[in-house]
Design a protein around this motif. Structure first.
Motif, short mmCIF file in Angstrom:
data_model
loop_
_atom_site.label_atom_id
_atom_site.label_comp_id
_atom_site.label_asym_id
_atom_site.label_seq_id
_atom_site.Cartn_x
_atom_site.Cartn_y
_atom_site.Cartn_z
N ALA A 1 1.60 3.90 -8.18
CA ALA A 1 1.85 3.75 -9.62
C ALA A 1 3.10 4.53 -9.99
CB ALA A 1 0.66 4.29 -10.41
N SER A 2 3.56 4.28 -11.17
CA SER A 2 4.69 5.05 -11.69
C SER A 2 4.21 6.42 -12.17
CB SER A 2 5.32 4.31 -12.87
OG SER A 2 6.23 5.15 -13.54
N VAL A 3 5.00 7.46 -11.91
CA VAL A 3 4.67 8.80 -12.42
C VAL A 3 5.53 9.15 -13.63
CG1 VAL A 3 3.90 9.60 -10.14
CG2 VAL A 3 6.25 10.08 -10.88
N LEU A 4 6.24 8.18 -14.15
CA LEU A 4 7.18 8.45 -15.25
C LEU A 4 6.48 9.05 -16.47
CD1 LEU A 4 10.14 8.21 -16.21
CD2 LEU A 4 9.61 5.89 -16.99
N ALA A 5 5.28 8.57 -16.78
CA ALA A 5 4.57 9.13 -17.93
C ALA A 5 4.30 10.62 -17.73
CB ALA A 5 3.26 8.38 -18.15
N HIS B 1 7.68 1.61 -7.22
CA HIS B 1 7.15 2.95 -7.56
C HIS B 1 7.83 4.05 -6.75
CE1 HIS B 1 3.35 0.58 -8.81
NE2 HIS B 1 4.17 0.72 -9.84
N GLY B 2 8.04 3.80 -5.46
CA GLY B 2 8.62 4.83 -4.60
C GLY B 2 9.97 5.31 -5.12
N THR B 3 10.84 4.38 -5.43
CA THR B 3 12.20 4.76 -5.83
C THR B 3 12.26 5.23 -7.28
OG1 THR B 3 13.23 3.44 -4.12
CG2 THR B 3 14.55 3.84 -6.08
N THR B 4 11.53 4.56 -8.16
CA THR B 4 11.57 5.01 -9.57
C THR B 4 10.87 6.36 -9.71
OG1 THR B 4 9.62 3.68 -10.13
CG2 THR B 4 11.78 2.68 -10.52
N ASN B 5 9.86 6.63 -8.87
CA ASN B 5 9.22 7.94 -8.92
C ASN B 5 10.18 9.05 -8.46
OD1 ASN B 5 6.88 6.88 -9.93
ND2 ASN B 5 5.72 7.00 -8.02
N CYS C 1 0.61 10.16 -0.96
CA CYS C 1 0.26 9.63 -2.27
C CYS C 1 1.46 8.81 -2.74
CB CYS C 1 0.03 10.75 -3.27
SG CYS C 1 -1.20 11.97 -2.74
N GLU C 2 1.22 7.84 -3.58
CA GLU C 2 2.35 7.04 -4.09
C GLU C 2 2.32 6.92 -5.61
OE1 GLU C 2 5.03 6.03 -2.62
OE2 GLU C 2 4.51 6.46 -0.53
#
Lengths: 339, 339
Positions: B203-207, B80-84, B273-274
Motif C-alpha cells: 500500500a501507499s504510506v503517503l498518508a 507502492h515501492g517507488t512512491t513510498n 513489508c511493502e
C-alpha cells in the motif's frame, strides 16, 4: 554461503537480499564508479535542485546480447539510449537513475567493466547517476544483465520539437551511417563465427541536437534505434498522414555493414543505430542545418536523405536506378536483443 | 509469425521489436490503462511542467515471484515501492516512469490484469505514469515479468528528513504489523502447498508520511522493505554509530504470520513489508506522532517500538521476558524474490 570464493568472483543471490553482501556490491562496484555529490546510497531518494521547472523525462530498458561488443557495452548503451531520447526531445540531459537486474553467476569483473564504462559515458554526456537499484535474478532467469535508465533533462527553449510541427515539403537529415550498431552486436554473437571489423555507433547525439538549437525551422528529431531508420519514417508518416520519399543511394551504409547485410539478407534501414539522429526541418534551413552537422567532429557523413510529400501516403524508397519501391513496416524482428 | 493465434493470447518476441506488434501491445495494454494528459506514447520523452525546482528522484526494480499474490501483484507493488521511497524521503510523489521486461510466452490477460492494477494504484497515490518502455525477453530468460519504476516527487518543505538528523534518545515508531507481505508472497508460491489467509500489506504510506508533515522533531522515515524492520534498524545504527533498543513484544505480528514464521523458521523482523513505515522522532513529539498515525484509517496498530541509545553500538532486542539479544545483520536471504 556455500562457497566464499565464488562470492568474490561471481554474483550470488545473497547480493540481492538487502543485507551485507548487497551493500558491499553497491559500495565496491556501483558507488565506486558512479559517485557524485548528488548520489547518496544511504537515502531512499535523491534530493535535486533543478534549474528550471520545464523538464523532460524518459526511460529505456536494455537487454542487448552479448553484453559487450565492439564500440560499447550494455552500460554505455544504457547511458546513450536514454540521454539521446532526452536530446532529440529538445532537452539537455542532467540526471539518470539506474536499475540493474543481475543474473546469479555473472562474473563480478564483467559487471565492473560495464559499470565503469557506464560511468565514463555518463561523464562524457554530462549527466549524473543520482539514484539506483539492484536486483539479483536466479540463474537461468536473466540474460546476464538487464539495465533500465531513466533520465531527467532541462528543456532547451531554443529547440521546439514535436511531430505536430512537421509540414509538407519538410526535409529529412541523417547524422551518419546506418546499421553499424546492429551489425556490430550481431557479429559479436559467437554463433555467427564472423570476426567483426564493424564498430557500433553507440554515442551521444547531444552535440547534433544542440548544433541545431536556435535555428528556425527545425521541427522534429528522433534517434533511429529499434526498428531503424525505416521505423522512424513510418512513425512520422503515420502521425502526419503524409508520405515520405527517401533517396536510397544517399543513405550512408559502411562497406563491411553492407557486405554482412547482403550475405545474411538484412536491410540496414531496419537495423538499430545508437548514435545517429534524424532531423526534420523546413526546406529553407536544410542546408544550414546540414552544414552545422558536417562541421561537428564526426559529422562528415551527415546527409539530406528524404522529404515529406502530402501527395503520397506511404514511405517510398527512390532506388539508385530511378525506380520506386514501398518500404513496408517492420513485422518480424531482423535482429532481436540489439539494445 | 508462425502462429497468429498465440500472438493474441501470449507475448511473442515480435512484441518487442519496435514494429507494428509492439505498437499494438503498447496501445492495447499500456496506453489503454495508463493514459493521462502527460503521457504521449509518440514522444521520446515526456514534457513536464513541475511545481517547484526542489524535487526528489528515486527508482526501484521488481522481480517478485509469483507475479500475483493476495493483496497485490507486481504492478501495484511497483507503484507502492517507488512512491513510498519518495514519501519517506519527505516528498509528494507526482510522476512515474515504467519499464517492463516481459518474457516471451507470458499470457496477455495476466499482463493486462497487472497493468490495470498498476494504473489503479497510481491513481490512488495521485501519480501519473508519463514515460515507459517495454522489452521482450526470450523464453527462459525472464521470470514472466520484471518491472522498474522511477519516480519524481516534489519536496515537502515541512518534512526535513535525513539520517543525519537522528539524535540520541530519539524514539522509533512503526505504522503497522510486520511480515504480512513476505509471508503472503511465500504462501502464494505453489511449492509450499499452503493456502494463505495472509494478505500483503502492499500500500501507499503517503498518508503516514504526510500526517507528520509540519510536526517539529520528526527526523527520519524509511519503509522496511527488503531485509525488513531489522535491516532498517541496522542501517540507522551503522550511520549514526549509535545502538538501538527494540521492544520485541511491542512489534505487531499478525497471528497467521507468526504461525507460518514459527513453522518454517523465519524471523518476521527480517521479512519485507511493502506498506509500512518507520519514523524516528524526538522523544518529546513521539506521542503526538503516534496519535496522528493511530487516527489514520488503517493506523490502529501503529506503535512506539524502540529508541536510539548512544551508550550501546548494536541493535538489541529486549525480549518479552526481560532478556536481551543482539539482532544480527541479515546475511542469507530468508525469502528471495519478495519484491
Amino acid at each position: 554461503m556455500n562457497n566464499d570464493v565464488k562470492l568474490d568472483t561471481h554474483i550470488s543471490l545473497a547480493h540481492g537480499n538487502g543485507g551485507r553482501f548487497m551493500r558491499e556490491l553497491i559500495d565496491e562496484i556501483f558507488s565506486k564508479y558512479l559517485s557524485n555529490d548528488d548520489l547518496d546510497v544511504q537515502a531512499d531518494a535523491a534530493s535535486l535542485k533543478i534549474e528550471k521547472t520545464d523538464i523532460m523525462f524518459t526511460t529505456d530498458g536494455f537487454t542487448v546480447q552479448p553484453l559487450e561488443f565492439p564500440g560499447g557495452n550494455i552500460g554505455s548503451l544504457a547511458v546513450h539510449g536514454t540521454t539521446n531520447d532526452l536530446a532529440v526531445s529538445g532537452a539537455i540531459p542532467k540526471y539518470l537513475s539506474l536499475n540493474a537486474f543481475i543474473e546469479e553467476g555473472m562474473e563480478v569483473k564483467q559487471l565492473e567493466r560495464i559499470v565503469k564504462s557506464l560511468a565514463r559515458s555518463a561523464n562524457e554526456v554530462g549527466v549524473k547517476i543520482v539514484a539506483g537499484d539492484t536486483k539479483v535474478l536466479p540463474r537461468g532467469q536473466g540474460g546476464g544483465l538487464y539495465l533500465a535508465t531513466t533520465g531527467i533533462g532541462i528543456r532547451d527553449n531554443d529547440l521546439n520539437l514535436s511531430l505536430a510541427n512537421i509540414k509538407n515539403k519538410d526535409v529529412m537529415l541523417l547524422s551518419g551511417s546506418v546499421g553499424d550498431h546492429g551489425i556490430s552486436v550481431m557479429l559479436a554473437r559467437e554463433q555467427f563465427g564472423l570476426s567483426g571489423k564493424v564498430v557500433s555507433d553507440s554515442a551521444s547525439v547531444l552535440a547534433y541536437t544542440q548544433a541545431l538549437s536556435g535555428l528556425e525551422g527545425v521541427h522534429f528529431m528522433r534517434d533511429p534505434t529499434r526498428g531503424g531508420l525505416a521505423t522512424v519514417c513510418h512513425e512520422i508518416s503515420r502521425f502526419t498522414k503524409m508520405g515520405i520519399r527517401l533517396q536510397q543511394d544517399k543513405i550512408p551504409v559502411k562497406d563491411p555493414v553492407q557486405s554482412v547485410c547482403e550475405m545474411l539478407g538484412y536491410d540496414p534501414l531496419f537495423l538499430a543505430c545508437e548514435g545517429r539522429v534524424v532531423a526534420v526541418v523546413n526546406e529553407v534551413c536544410a542546408e544550414e542545418a546540414l552544414s552545422r552537422w558536417k562541421a561537428l567532429p564526426d559529422g562528415q557523413d551527415a546527409i539530406i536523405f528524404g522529404e515529406l510529400d502530402e501527395n503520397i501516403t506511404r514511405v517510398v524508397l527512390m532506388t539508385e536506378f530511378g525506380g520506386e519501391r514501398i518500404l513496408e513496416e517492420l513485422e518480424d524482428d531482423p535482429l532481436p536483443r540489439i539494445c
